[in-house]
Motif scaffolding. Sequence first.
Motif, short mmCIF file in Angstrom:
data_model
loop_
_atom_site.label_atom_id
_atom_site.label_comp_id
_atom_site.label_asym_id
_atom_site.label_seq_id
_atom_site.Cartn_x
_atom_site.Cartn_y
_atom_site.Cartn_z
N ARG A 59 47.32 28.36 36.62
CA ARG A 59 46.63 28.02 37.87
C ARG A 59 46.34 26.52 37.92
NH1 ARG A 59 41.81 30.60 37.15
NH2 ARG A 59 42.91 32.54 37.55
N LYS A 107 55.92 32.83 44.46
CA LYS A 107 55.47 34.15 44.94
C LYS A 107 54.79 34.92 43.82
CE LYS A 107 58.95 34.72 48.54
NZ LYS A 107 60.24 35.31 48.88
N LEU A 110 51.34 33.46 43.14
CA LEU A 110 50.38 33.71 44.23
C LEU A 110 50.00 35.18 44.33
CD1 LEU A 110 51.79 31.25 46.90
CD2 LEU A 110 49.75 30.96 45.49
N ILE A 111 50.95 36.07 44.07
CA ILE A 111 50.66 37.51 44.12
C ILE A 111 49.72 37.90 42.99
CG2 ILE A 111 51.69 39.80 43.73
CD1 ILE A 111 54.14 38.75 45.35
N ASP A 113 47.62 35.94 41.27
CA ASP A 113 46.41 35.14 41.10
C ASP A 113 45.72 34.94 42.46
OD1 ASP A 113 44.48 33.15 40.64
OD2 ASP A 113 45.68 32.23 39.05
N ASN A 114 44.74 35.77 42.74
CA ASN A 114 44.03 35.68 44.03
C ASN A 114 43.31 34.35 44.20
OD1 ASN A 114 44.81 38.22 44.87
ND2 ASN A 114 43.05 39.22 43.92
N SER A 117 45.86 31.81 45.18
CA SER A 117 46.28 32.10 46.54
C SER A 117 45.25 31.58 47.54
CB SER A 117 46.48 33.62 46.70
OG SER A 117 47.01 33.90 47.95
N ARG A 118 43.97 31.81 47.27
CA ARG A 118 42.89 31.31 48.14
C ARG A 118 42.88 29.78 48.17
NH1 ARG A 118 40.04 35.51 45.85
NH2 ARG A 118 39.11 34.13 44.32
N GLU A 121 45.76 28.49 50.32
CA GLU A 121 45.44 28.74 51.73
C GLU A 121 44.42 27.71 52.24
OE1 GLU A 121 45.68 30.53 55.40
OE2 GLU A 121 46.89 31.02 53.64
#
Length: 197
Positions: A59, A107, A110-111, A113-114, A117-118, A121
């Motif tokens: 991350r 992908k 991101l799938i 690791d929430n 992903s946040r 975004e």
Amino acid sequence: MNGFEKRANLIKEKIMQTTLDMLRTSEAKKIRIADISKMAKVSQVTIYNYFGSKEALLREVFKNYFDKAIRDFEDYMNEGHSLKEKIEHIIFLEKESYNDFPPALMKELLIEDNELSRYIEEQYKERTIPLTVRIIQEGKDSGEISDDVSIENVLTFIQLYMNQYETILEMANKSGDMDNFLEGMVHMFFYGVCGKR
């Protein structure tokens, strides 16, 4: 920053760069802390002390890469380039990031690791969209973008491109001349299939 903090930062950077280098050739799932430790020439304990887990390290590597890419582009934006040069630079950066983080890897990260992903975004909304709007507005102000085209029109067109970017890059890769292929895509972005009038 004292000597200890400098050394600690250098070690962290070395671990992160080693991880990024490994991600270019291996799937994230197959990379182990032991492998990173061996390649970076640091102990596994050191990696865990700095990052806590492999997931947290991945991350941090991705966030650092993304932040640097945006900072570098912001610097480029302030150098007085034309709209076409800025768009070409964006495509160059996308090509570079494709080499570092292929879409399948992105992908996967991101799938799984929430938090990441946040973060992406949030960065997209707070930094990428405003930067893009700035590019478009500057293009309109300089006359490089027609007054008949709204900012929303251009954002939509860019989104259409970005939604298919993985496919475009794969086709560019298969073409045998990625640079020429992408130059043609930039030309179509600006002038359509009929070219300049």
